[in-house]
Design a protein around this motif. Sequence first.
Motif, PDB file in Angstrom:
ATOM      1  N   LEU A   1       0.837  -1.211   0.000  1.00 23.20           N
ATOM      2  CA  LEU A   1       0.000   0.000   0.000  1.00 23.20           C
ATOM      3  C   LEU A   1       0.867   1.254   0.000  1.00 23.20           C
ATOM      4  O   LEU A   1       0.616   2.204  -0.737  1.00 23.20           O
ATOM      5  CB  LEU A   1      -0.918  -0.025   1.226  1.00 23.20           C
ATOM      6  CG  LEU A   1      -1.837   1.202   1.402  1.00 23.20           C
ATOM      7  CD1 LEU A   1      -2.733   1.360   0.174  1.00 23.20           C
ATOM      8  CD2 LEU A   1      -2.670   1.072   2.660  1.00 23.20           C
TER       9      LEU A   1
ATOM     10  N   VAL B   1       2.286   1.742  -3.519  1.00 26.80           N
ATOM     11  CA  VAL B   1       1.313   2.251  -4.482  1.00 26.80           C
ATOM     12  C   VAL B   1       1.001   3.712  -4.194  1.00 26.80           C
ATOM     13  O   VAL B   1       0.908   4.545  -5.108  1.00 26.80           O
ATOM     14  CB  VAL B   1       0.038   1.386  -4.461  1.00 26.80           C
ATOM     15  CG1 VAL B   1      -1.041   1.999  -5.366  1.00 26.80           C
ATOM     16  CG2 VAL B   1       0.358  -0.014  -4.925  1.00 26.80           C
ATOM     17  N   ALA B   2       0.881   4.047  -2.890  1.00 27.36           N
ATOM     18  CA  ALA B   2       0.566   5.428  -2.540  1.00 27.36           C
ATOM     19  C   ALA B   2       1.659   6.371  -3.023  1.00 27.36           C
ATOM     20  O   ALA B   2       1.381   7.392  -3.668  1.00 27.36           O
ATOM     21  CB  ALA B   2       0.400   5.542  -1.023  1.00 27.36           C
ATOM     22  N   PHE B   3       2.887   6.011  -2.761  1.00 27.98           N
ATOM     23  CA  PHE B   3       3.990   6.867  -3.232  1.00 27.98           C
ATOM     24  C   PHE B   3       3.987   6.962  -4.742  1.00 27.98           C
ATOM     25  O   PHE B   3       4.189   8.036  -5.314  1.00 27.98           O
ATOM     26  CB  PHE B   3       5.331   6.307  -2.753  1.00 27.98           C
ATOM     27  CG  PHE B   3       5.749   6.835  -1.426  1.00 27.98           C
ATOM     28  CD1 PHE B   3       6.066   8.185  -1.284  1.00 27.98           C
ATOM     29  CD2 PHE B   3       5.844   6.025  -0.315  1.00 27.98           C
ATOM     30  CE1 PHE B   3       6.463   8.681  -0.069  1.00 27.98           C
ATOM     31  CE2 PHE B   3       6.236   6.515   0.894  1.00 27.98           C
ATOM     32  CZ  PHE B   3       6.540   7.846   1.030  1.00 27.98           C
ATOM     33  N   SER B   4       3.748   5.824  -5.391  1.00 30.56           N
ATOM     34  CA  SER B   4       3.758   5.802  -6.845  1.00 30.56           C
ATOM     35  C   SER B   4       2.723   6.767  -7.403  1.00 30.56           C
ATOM     36  O   SER B   4       3.008   7.575  -8.291  1.00 30.56           O
ATOM     37  CB  SER B   4       3.478   4.376  -7.311  1.00 30.56           C
ATOM     38  OG  SER B   4       3.136   4.353  -8.652  1.00 30.56           O
ATOM     39  N   ALA B   5       1.523   6.703  -6.817  1.00 30.30           N
ATOM     40  CA  ALA B   5       0.457   7.555  -7.320  1.00 30.30           C
ATOM     41  C   ALA B   5       0.755   9.025  -7.065  1.00 30.30           C
ATOM     42  O   ALA B   5       0.622   9.861  -7.947  1.00 30.30           O
ATOM     43  CB  ALA B   5      -0.866   7.163  -6.663  1.00 30.30           C
TER      44      ALA B   5
ATOM     45  N   GLN C   1       4.629   0.781  -8.626  1.00 27.59           N
ATOM     46  CA  GLN C   1       3.638  -0.258  -8.922  1.00 27.59           C
ATOM     47  C   GLN C   1       4.301  -1.476  -9.533  1.00 27.59           C
ATOM     48  O   GLN C   1       3.897  -2.623  -9.280  1.00 27.59           O
ATOM     49  CB  GLN C   1       2.566   0.319  -9.820  1.00 27.59           C
ATOM     50  CG  GLN C   1       1.836   1.440  -9.106  1.00 27.59           C
ATOM     51  CD  GLN C   1       0.616   1.947  -9.857  1.00 27.59           C
ATOM     52  OE1 GLN C   1       0.064   1.263 -10.717  1.00 27.59           O
ATOM     53  NE2 GLN C   1       0.190   3.154  -9.523  1.00 27.59           N
TER      54      GLN C   1
ATOM     55  N   LEU D   1      -7.932  -3.487   0.556  1.00 25.37           N
ATOM     56  CA  LEU D   1      -6.723  -2.926  -0.050  1.00 25.37           C
ATOM     57  C   LEU D   1      -6.916  -2.682  -1.540  1.00 25.37           C
ATOM     58  O   LEU D   1      -6.500  -1.643  -2.070  1.00 25.37           O
ATOM     59  CB  LEU D   1      -5.533  -3.882   0.157  1.00 25.37           C
ATOM     60  CG  LEU D   1      -4.837  -3.777   1.512  1.00 25.37           C
ATOM     61  CD1 LEU D   1      -3.792  -4.871   1.635  1.00 25.37           C
ATOM     62  CD2 LEU D   1      -4.187  -2.406   1.647  1.00 25.37           C
TER      63      LEU D   1
ATOM     64  N   TYR E   1      -6.401   0.735  -3.571  1.00 29.43           N
ATOM     65  CA  TYR E   1      -5.591   0.881  -4.784  1.00 29.43           C
ATOM     66  C   TYR E   1      -6.390   1.617  -5.854  1.00 29.43           C
ATOM     67  O   TYR E   1      -5.858   2.458  -6.578  1.00 29.43           O
ATOM     68  CB  TYR E   1      -5.144  -0.479  -5.307  1.00 29.43           C
ATOM     69  CG  TYR E   1      -4.164  -1.213  -4.412  1.00 29.43           C
ATOM     70  CD1 TYR E   1      -3.341  -0.510  -3.515  1.00 29.43           C
ATOM     71  CD2 TYR E   1      -4.024  -2.590  -4.474  1.00 29.43           C
ATOM     72  CE1 TYR E   1      -2.452  -1.188  -2.707  1.00 29.43           C
ATOM     73  CE2 TYR E   1      -3.131  -3.260  -3.674  1.00 29.43           C
ATOM     74  CZ  TYR E   1      -2.352  -2.549  -2.777  1.00 29.43           C
ATOM     75  OH  TYR E   1      -1.481  -3.203  -1.990  1.00 29.43           O
TER      76      TYR E   1
ATOM     77  N   LEU F   1      -6.438   5.143  -5.520  1.00 25.90           N
ATOM     78  CA  LEU F   1      -5.167   5.716  -5.979  1.00 25.90           C
ATOM     79  C   LEU F   1      -5.004   5.570  -7.488  1.00 25.90           C
ATOM     80  O   LEU F   1      -3.925   5.760  -8.030  1.00 25.90           O
ATOM     81  CB  LEU F   1      -4.005   5.028  -5.271  1.00 25.90           C
ATOM     82  CG  LEU F   1      -3.894   5.350  -3.769  1.00 25.90           C
ATOM     83  CD1 LEU F   1      -2.984   4.355  -3.088  1.00 25.90           C
ATOM     84  CD2 LEU F   1      -3.391   6.774  -3.579  1.00 25.90           C
TER      85      LEU F   1
ATOM     86  N   ALA G   1      -4.784   2.932  -9.209  1.00 25.16           N
ATOM     87  CA  ALA G   1      -3.893   1.858  -9.635  1.00 25.16           C
ATOM     88  C   ALA G   1      -4.735   0.649  -9.998  1.00 25.16           C
ATOM     89  O   ALA G   1      -4.857  -0.312  -9.246  1.00 25.16           O
ATOM     90  CB  ALA G   1      -2.896   1.517  -8.512  1.00 25.16           C
TER      91      ALA G   1
ATOM     92  N   ILE H   1      -2.892  -2.977 -10.349  1.00 27.75           N
ATOM     93  CA  ILE H   1      -2.508  -3.583  -9.087  1.00 27.75           C
ATOM     94  C   ILE H   1      -3.746  -4.056  -8.336  1.00 27.75           C
ATOM     95  O   ILE H   1      -3.737  -5.126  -7.725  1.00 27.75           O
ATOM     96  CB  ILE H   1      -1.712  -2.569  -8.241  1.00 27.75           C
ATOM     97  CG1 ILE H   1      -0.404  -2.207  -8.946  1.00 27.75           C
ATOM     98  CG2 ILE H   1      -1.399  -3.120  -6.859  1.00 27.75           C
ATOM     99  CD1 ILE H   1       0.527  -3.363  -9.154  1.00 27.75           C
TER     100      ILE H   1
ATOM    101  N   MET I   1       3.716  16.400  -0.584  1.00 30.02           N
ATOM    102  CA  MET I   1       3.022  15.761  -1.699  1.00 30.02           C
ATOM    103  C   MET I   1       1.585  15.474  -1.283  1.00 30.02           C
ATOM    104  O   MET I   1       1.148  14.350  -1.225  1.00 30.02           O
ATOM    105  CB  MET I   1       3.739  14.463  -2.075  1.00 30.02           C
ATOM    106  CG  MET I   1       5.059  14.700  -2.772  1.00 30.02           C
ATOM    107  SD  MET I   1       5.846  13.183  -3.219  1.00 30.02           S
ATOM    108  CE  MET I   1       6.301  12.564  -1.641  1.00 30.02           C
TER     109      MET I   1
ATOM    110  N   LEU J   1      -2.946  14.852  -4.948  1.00 28.38           N
ATOM    111  CA  LEU J   1      -2.958  13.745  -5.908  1.00 28.38           C
ATOM    112  C   LEU J   1      -3.453  14.285  -7.242  1.00 28.38           C
ATOM    113  O   LEU J   1      -4.498  14.913  -7.320  1.00 28.38           O
ATOM    114  CB  LEU J   1      -3.888  12.635  -5.406  1.00 28.38           C
ATOM    115  CG  LEU J   1      -3.990  11.396  -6.287  1.00 28.38           C
ATOM    116  CD1 LEU J   1      -2.647  10.668  -6.325  1.00 28.38           C
ATOM    117  CD2 LEU J   1      -5.087  10.491  -5.783  1.00 28.38           C
TER     118      LEU J   1
ATOM    119  N   ALA K   1      -2.107  10.228 -12.289  1.00 23.88           N
ATOM    120  CA  ALA K   1      -2.209   8.954 -11.588  1.00 23.88           C
ATOM    121  C   ALA K   1      -2.911   7.927 -12.466  1.00 23.88           C
ATOM    122  O   ALA K   1      -2.481   6.774 -12.527  1.00 23.88           O
ATOM    123  CB  ALA K   1      -2.972   9.146 -10.277  1.00 23.88           C
TER     124      ALA K   1
ATOM    125  N   ILE L   1      -0.499   6.418 -15.100  1.00 23.10           N
ATOM    126  CA  ILE L   1       0.547   5.459 -14.747  1.00 23.10           C
ATOM    127  C   ILE L   1      -0.013   4.159 -14.209  1.00 23.10           C
ATOM    128  O   ILE L   1       0.691   3.173 -14.102  1.00 23.10           O
ATOM    129  CB  ILE L   1       1.518   6.042 -13.685  1.00 23.10           C
ATOM    130  CG1 ILE L   1       0.742   6.420 -12.427  1.00 23.10           C
ATOM    131  CG2 ILE L   1       2.306   7.196 -14.226  1.00 23.10           C
ATOM    132  CD1 ILE L   1       1.604   6.518 -11.231  1.00 23.10           C
TER     133      ILE L   1
ATOM    134  N   ILE M   1       2.316   0.008 -16.830  1.00 17.70           N
ATOM    135  CA  ILE M   1       3.128  -0.891 -16.015  1.00 17.70           C
ATOM    136  C   ILE M   1       3.795  -1.957 -16.865  1.00 17.70           C
ATOM    137  O   ILE M   1       4.955  -2.313 -16.682  1.00 17.70           O
ATOM    138  CB  ILE M   1       2.257  -1.517 -14.915  1.00 17.70           C
ATOM    139  CG1 ILE M   1       1.812  -0.416 -13.955  1.00 17.70           C
ATOM    140  CG2 ILE M   1       3.023  -2.585 -14.141  1.00 17.70           C
ATOM    141  CD1 ILE M   1       0.812  -0.859 -12.960  1.00 17.70           C
TER     142      ILE M   1
END
Lengths: 100, 647, 170
Positions: A44, A47-51, A59, C42, C46, C49, C51, C54, C118, C121, C126, C129, C135
């Motif tokens: 987690l 992913v948070a840092f990545s976003a 990721q 989780l 994700y 975010l 993602a 993932i 940071m 967002l 976001a 990526i 990926i």
Amino acid sequence: MVTLTSYLILSAAMFIIGATGVLVRRNAIIVFMSIELMLNSVNLTLVAFSAFLGDSTGQALVFFVMTVAAAEAAVGLAIVIALFRRKQTVNLDEINILKW
Amino acid sequence: MIAYTPLLVLFPLAGFLFLGLAGPRLRNEKLIGIIGSGMVGLSFALALGILMQMLGSAPEERKAVVELFPWISSFTGTMGSFSVSVAYQIDQLSILMTLIVTGVGFLIHVYSIGYMHGDRGFWRFFSYLNLFIFAMLNLVLADNFLLMFLGWEGVGLCSYLLIGFWYEKKFTGDAAKKAFVVNRIGDFGFILAMLLIFVTFGSLRFDTVFAAASILSPGRTVMVWITLLLFLGATGKSAQIPLYVWLPDAMAGPTPVSALIHAATMVTAGVYMIARCSLLYALAPVSLEVVASVGAATAVFAATIGLVQNDIKKVLAYSTISQLGYMFLAMGVAAFGAGIFHLMTHAFFKALLFLGSGAVIHAMHEEQDIQKMGGLKKHLPVTYWTFVVGAVAIAGIPPFAGFFSKDEILWKAFSSDFGSWVLWLLGALGAVMTAFYMGRLVFLTFEGKERFGHDLHPHEAPKTMTVPLMILAVLSAVGGFLGVPKSLLGSNAIEHWLEPIFDPANHKLLITEHDIVWSEYVLMAVSVAIAAGGIYVAWVMYLKRTGMADRLAARFSRIHRVLLNKYYVDEIYDASVVNPIVTISDEYLWKGVDTTIIDGSINGSARGIGAIGSALRRIQTGVAQSYAVVFVGGIVLVVGWLLLQSH
Amino acid sequence: MTLESILFIVFAAVGLASALLLVTRRNPIISALYLILNFFALAGLYLTLHAQFIAVIQILVYAGAIMVLFVFVIMLLNLRDERSLREGLSWKKVFAAGVSFGLLMEVIYILMTSASGMTELLPAKATEIGTVEAIGSRLFTRFLFPFEVTSVLLTAAIVGAILLAKKKLD
């Protein structure tokens, strides 16, 4: 407004819960699942840092962590089975040959 | 020939190794004897070959150094680099010593075949003798102080092994230990001297050291220290005052050992060493005086003890100490050539006398008391005649060998720039006593009535023993002609031969050849007279009027007792040195320091670690979870510490 | 309160609750089910975010594959009624829990005191990526070698697992 810090604190809390499970539980399988929990809380974070950074490297790294987790789960569970065969228990307190 | 020099040393080494390893399985005395003697014989033959080659070349080409391999080489330090090779130096002095060692050694090896016949340790004896020859040749052939010291220690070891050869008896073991320990005191001096030489000259090679020394001027304190410390080593090895006490006890060993090691060769190592270092002594005239005084004092002192001893080998032992005193006297008055000359003749006649006494002891079934002998002349004719030759040679009757060498020393003691009439007087006093006790020894042993039991039938020794006796008798008779002085129309060949060795020292000491003066003849006549006089007195006391000796002993009973007990020197040493050391070691160092403090601290630390361990082992439960708890606790502490640091 | 915040709070609450229940339940099967629930939470996080890839993998690999393995092993061993596993409270456990709580406090303190800078967002970036395409291109370009090595790792794990779980270990 959800900040990066909120994700990180959530992740830290889950990580510590997992760590506590590893430290206090006697059942090897539950300890093992706690380890999975710790791995996921780290995921987690990644992913948070990545976003928030806008960089997909984090990721990709999660992808690798998952692979390692899969391998680790397979081997670890095999060890649990072998251990159970030999000692007829999964109680970690009774597995105390890690000395001398 | 000279290139084969290392073989001189390697033959006896091979003999030692072969006999030491294969000896117990050989079971054949003849074979062991042939190998043991043969190896020394080969060395002797090779040495003769080298001598021939040297005689054929010019005097300045007679010196050669053959390096075998580098022994120690270190990197450059603050003191300069230190490197020593196993290298052998052939020159006039070392070849002479080699010939004496291997020649006399060979004869004694052959003699031992007969003497040691039937001994359980026959092979061991010969391997030790070979080892001794190996060490002794290292000593005389070395081209540096360290290799010389290796030989020096090696002969000491062999001396120890051979004195204690019959180790079942306690007193032989004690005598061996005494010899070893007393020698260590001298060796300590030698080591210190070596260190000083290295610090002063930056090398231990003879050539380098002497080259550096030749440009120094006399009177430097460090030279006095070096030479005195070297002389301390010499007093140990060559049995001079104050370290002579081991030599009489060393007679506990087999008689061939007494002949080879404790008369002919090893004990002369000190003399050889001073001769080799003559240049260093020339830089320290004070040390020369010390050497001369100690030598003269020892010559007289040991002779007085020899007057009254009743053990045939003890008499010869004190005689050896006394004769070594003469050699040191010669060294001390800078008559180096004369000293070496006497060393050579002494090797002949003293080896002869010891081997003769061995034949007597052999015939008398291990009886050594001359009071229980007498009249052996007709039973042991060969031994008798050869012994007489040896006796007159040592007494100094012309033309036997001892006359020329001893007279040369006495003359130099009187006439040299470093001599004085006092030194001459002491030497003459020693000479008359020497003649007396040798006469006493011959008369009590071989002449007069038989004082042993009738069940004893002495018989002559076998050929292997008598032939070496005869050869040595011939050498004792004619050996002196190598050094006939100019005053007797001789050429003094041996001193001439040795001249290149001692020239630097003589040059340093500004010694020049004297012209022949009338006083030399006077002194010569005096010394012949006192030699004859001594023998005559002995003849009167022990043959003509047999009761006279006992009456004199009773008359001067106090002096007699003191002499018989060797001036109580052993007792004095025991009381002043040995016992205090034993007491301190036993009461304080062992029971106090060692058991309480050292053992206590070691045992205590072991016990402490054991206690800590048994406390700590509880932590190791074997449960992985406990380890994990500690691991996480460690993380908490590290993170906490980092947090504290950042503020 | 935005939708985003609501979703975060819901998923975070479900995640934390299921994690706590996971480590406190006695029956491993129940624990395993809570772990699956945790994985779903989780996956939801994700998605907040952006993602997507993932999140999908999380459900497929973790909740699908790995957890099936866990449940399978638990049932195989049939541990439900083991009396010796009754877990009491002991000083050791209290100490261990205290240690991990101390760690949590330290981490939270660090996170609260250090400004990350940071907070924002950027949804457009976001989203970009988090796609499979993004990926995938990363994995097959920059991470190609680790990606290929992964296959070796998995093979080794399979062989190891078979070897360990065989009836005769010796």
